[in-house]
Design an enzyme around this catalytic site. Structure first.
Site, PDB file in Angstrom:
ATOM      1  N   ARG A 122       0.852  -4.727  -5.719  1.00 61.83           N
ATOM      2  CA  ARG A 122       0.856  -6.000  -4.994  1.00 61.83           C
ATOM      3  C   ARG A 122       1.141  -7.039  -6.075  1.00 61.83           C
ATOM      4  O   ARG A 122       0.383  -7.169  -7.031  1.00 61.83           O
ATOM      5  CB  ARG A 122      -0.480  -6.225  -4.304  1.00 61.83           C
ATOM      6  N   GLY A 151       0.831  -1.211   0.000  1.00 57.03           N
ATOM      7  CA  GLY A 151       0.000   0.000   0.000  1.00 57.03           C
ATOM      8  C   GLY A 151       0.860   1.253   0.000  1.00 57.03           C
ATOM      9  O   GLY A 151       1.887   1.294   0.668  1.00 57.03           O
ATOM     10  N   ARG A 155     -18.092  16.277  12.539  1.00 52.06           N
ATOM     11  CA  ARG A 155     -18.578  16.722  13.865  1.00 52.06           C
ATOM     12  C   ARG A 155     -19.479  17.952  13.701  1.00 52.06           C
ATOM     13  O   ARG A 155     -20.489  18.079  14.380  1.00 52.06           O
ATOM     14  CB  ARG A 155     -17.383  17.015  14.773  1.00 52.06           C
ATOM     15  N   THR A 170       4.108   2.203   5.804  1.00 53.35           N
ATOM     16  CA  THR A 170       2.716   1.742   5.827  1.00 53.35           C
ATOM     17  C   THR A 170       1.931   2.619   6.788  1.00 53.35           C
ATOM     18  O   THR A 170       2.451   2.976   7.855  1.00 53.35           O
ATOM     19  CB  THR A 170       2.612   0.259   6.259  1.00 53.35           C
ATOM     20  N   ARG A 201     -26.794  14.201  15.675  1.00 50.08           N
ATOM     21  CA  ARG A 201     -26.589  12.900  15.032  1.00 50.08           C
ATOM     22  C   ARG A 201     -25.515  12.080  15.734  1.00 50.08           C
ATOM     23  O   ARG A 201     -24.611  12.627  16.379  1.00 50.08           O
ATOM     24  CB  ARG A 201     -26.156  13.098  13.577  1.00 50.08           C
ATOM     25  N   ARG A 230      -7.004  -2.951   9.439  1.00 52.78           N
ATOM     26  CA  ARG A 230      -7.563  -4.311   9.489  1.00 52.78           C
ATOM     27  C   ARG A 230      -7.097  -5.049  10.745  1.00 52.78           C
ATOM     28  O   ARG A 230      -7.855  -5.758  11.380  1.00 52.78           O
ATOM     29  CB  ARG A 230      -7.140  -5.113   8.246  1.00 52.78           C
ATOM     30  N   ASP A 273      -0.393   1.795   8.556  1.00 53.25           N
ATOM     31  CA  ASP A 273      -0.940   1.003   9.671  1.00 53.25           C
ATOM     32  C   ASP A 273      -0.145   1.092  10.969  1.00 53.25           C
ATOM     33  O   ASP A 273      -0.647   0.709  12.032  1.00 53.25           O
ATOM     34  CB  ASP A 273      -1.041  -0.475   9.268  1.00 53.25           C
TER      35      ASP A 273
HETATM   36  P1  ATP Z   1       0.675  -2.697   3.543  1.00 54.03           P
HETATM   37  O1  ATP Z   1       1.025  -2.858   5.014  1.00 54.03           O
HETATM   38  O2  ATP Z   1       0.467  -1.268   3.191  1.00 54.03           O
HETATM   39  O3  ATP Z   1      -0.426  -3.605   3.090  1.00 54.03           O
HETATM   40  P2  ATP Z   1       2.595  -4.573   2.566  1.00 54.03           P
HETATM   41  O4  ATP Z   1       4.011  -4.425   2.190  1.00 54.03           O
HETATM   42  O5  ATP Z   1       2.292  -5.421   3.762  1.00 54.03           O
HETATM   43  O6  ATP Z   1       2.001  -3.115   2.717  1.00 54.03           O
HETATM   44  P3  ATP Z   1       1.520  -6.615   0.801  1.00 54.03           P
HETATM   45  O7  ATP Z   1       0.611  -6.500  -0.374  1.00 54.03           O
HETATM   46  O8  ATP Z   1       1.160  -7.531   1.904  1.00 54.03           O
HETATM   47  O9  ATP Z   1       1.764  -5.116   1.308  1.00 54.03           O
HETATM   48  O10 ATP Z   1       2.956  -7.065   0.262  1.00 54.03           O
HETATM   49  C1  ATP Z   1       3.579  -6.363  -0.804  1.00 54.03           C
HETATM   50  C2  ATP Z   1       4.188  -7.351  -1.774  1.00 54.03           C
HETATM   51  O11 ATP Z   1       5.213  -8.099  -1.127  1.00 54.03           O
HETATM   52  C3  ATP Z   1       3.245  -8.411  -2.308  1.00 54.03           C
HETATM   53  O12 ATP Z   1       2.437  -7.919  -3.341  1.00 54.03           O
HETATM   54  C4  ATP Z   1       4.230  -9.454  -2.815  1.00 54.03           C
HETATM   55  O13 ATP Z   1       4.769  -9.073  -4.047  1.00 54.03           O
HETATM   56  C5  ATP Z   1       5.327  -9.379  -1.750  1.00 54.03           C
HETATM   57  N1  ATP Z   1       5.139 -10.456  -0.770  1.00 54.03           N
HETATM   58  C6  ATP Z   1       4.279 -10.508   0.265  1.00 54.03           C
HETATM   59  N2  ATP Z   1       4.360 -11.684   0.926  1.00 54.03           N
HETATM   60  C7  ATP Z   1       5.296 -12.412   0.266  1.00 54.03           C
HETATM   61  C8  ATP Z   1       5.846 -13.717   0.422  1.00 54.03           C
HETATM   62  N3  ATP Z   1       5.448 -14.538   1.389  1.00 54.03           N
HETATM   63  N4  ATP Z   1       6.820 -14.110  -0.440  1.00 54.03           N
HETATM   64  C9  ATP Z   1       7.225 -13.307  -1.436  1.00 54.03           C
HETATM   65  N5  ATP Z   1       6.740 -12.079  -1.640  1.00 54.03           N
HETATM   66  C10 ATP Z   1       5.791 -11.625  -0.815  1.00 54.03           C
END
Ligand code: ATP
Length: 328
Positions: free
Chosen positions: A75, A14, A159, A130, A167, A176, A132
């Site tokens: 992703r 993200g 507000r 991130t 309301r 999440r 989060d």
């Molecule tokens: P956010 O916290 O904002 O969701 P994030 O980095 O956790 O960011 P993800 O979509 O979970 O976002 O992961 C980003 C990318 O990392 C995935 O699209 C994938 O390409 C790679 N990735 C995630 N898990 C794995 C894994 N187990 N093995 C290899 N690549 C991975």
């Protein structure tokens, strides 16, 4: 000691405000130290599709104030496979890239760690990006501060109308698995209740609390619901509560993706600059499979393994309790 000469940088998962200041910092710190820099587009997708370009100091001009990421993000499912990783590796070798900085969340770090365990000749350094705020090893992640400020700005506006019409608003915010945005925004906006994924709130208590607001002559009430709350989304909770709380007109707002956008706050610009600078310096010092973070206002370097396996970010019960007391 491992010596690097050409560095790749990517953003993945993200998007988060503060990624651009971080990219700028990585590029300029690397060039200052005599390294060549390659920008990799759309995260791991760009590695696999060989979508990369040479960057210079001017490639990152005037981006400090931009939300999103100039490198784009994605992703990428194929990177989870051995074939995808092998293609990414071959592309890195073709461009003689010997180190990469990956800016993203826990998924990004999982991929980075797996990749560098398979291909240890490519050094990998992670920057927590991130909204989060859910990574071990850094008190704050890039984007969290800006996202929280965006939420606050939106709730302040809600507000006004809530107050004018007596309301009760249920406002759903991102998170999440992490209630970090909900909790901070709840304190900042004086929410009457904050529902978080880390702690189940009994609906009866919530209803009692809202009825208490009526006796205290409150003209409006705001309940912040993190999207991962166990009761479901804000609509589900609003439906249950509306049956019991007749004196308020109940409305729901889902803030959604607007929370990701916008110009990074001063905090995120500085954090991105510091973490990008530290990541490149760590690579120059020979480190790999690490993450740079900020704790007690100092740079902290944590192994990716530890950052991924430690889940000790606990719900700040004291802050939640304070928020409840201050909203009576
Ligand atoms: P956010 O916290 O904002 O969701 P994030 O980095 O956790 O960011 P993800 O979509 O979970 O976002 O992961 C980003 C990318 O990392 C995935 O699209 C994938 O390409 C790679 N990735 C995630 N898990 C794995 C894994 N187990 N093995 C290899 N690549 C991975």
């Amino acid at each position: 000691m491992r010596k690097i000469s050409k560095l790749g940088v990517l953003t993945s998962g993200g998007d988060a405000p503060g990624m651009n200041p971080c990219i700028r910092s990585v590029v300029r710190t690397a060039i200052y130290n005599g390294l060549q820099v390659v920008g990799i587009r759309r995260g791991y997708q760009g590695l696999i599709e060989d979508d990369m370009y040479d960057m210079n100091t001017r490639s990152v001009s005037n981006i400090l104030d931009l939300g999103g990421t100039i490198l784009k993000t994605a992703r990428c499912l194929p990177f989870r496979t051995d074939e995808g990783m092998e293609t990414a590796y071959q592309n890195l070798k073709k461009h003689e890239i010997d180190a990469i900085v990956v800016i993203g969340g826990d998924g990004t770090f999982t991929g980075a760690l797996r990749f560098s365990q398979k291909y240890p000749d490519i050094a990998v350094l992670g920057v927590p990006g991130t909204i989060d705020n859910d990574l071990y090893g850094s008190t704050y992640t890039l984007g969290f501060d800006t996202a929280t400020n965006t939420v606050i700005e939106a709730i302040d506006k809600i507000r006004d109308t809530a107050d004018a019409h007596d309301r009760l608003f249920f406002i759903e915010v991102m998170g999440r698995d992490s209630g970090a945005i909900a909790l901070r925004a709840g304190i900042s906006c004086g929410a009457e209740a904050i529902l978080l994924p880390e702690k189940e709130t009994a609906i009866e208590n919530l209803i009692e609390n809202l009825k208490g607001g009526q006796y205290n002559k409150k003209s409006s009430s705001i309940v912040i619901v993190a999207e991962g709350d166990k009761h479901g989304g804000a609509y589900d909770i609003a439906k249950i509560v509306q049956k019991e709380v007749k004196f308020y007109d109940v409305k729901v707002t889902i803030l959604g993706h607007l929370q990701r956008g916008g110009s990074p706050s001063a905090f995120d610009r500085i954090l991105g600059s510091r973490l990008g600078y530290a990541a490149v310096n760590a690579l120059i010092a020979g480190k790999s499979q690490m993450m740079v973070g900020l704790e007690a206002n100092h740079i902290k370097i944590t192994s990716l393994e530890e950052a991924l396996n430690q889940h000790d970010f606990k719900l700040e019960e004291d802050l939640l309790q304070m928020a409840e007391i201050l909203s009576i």
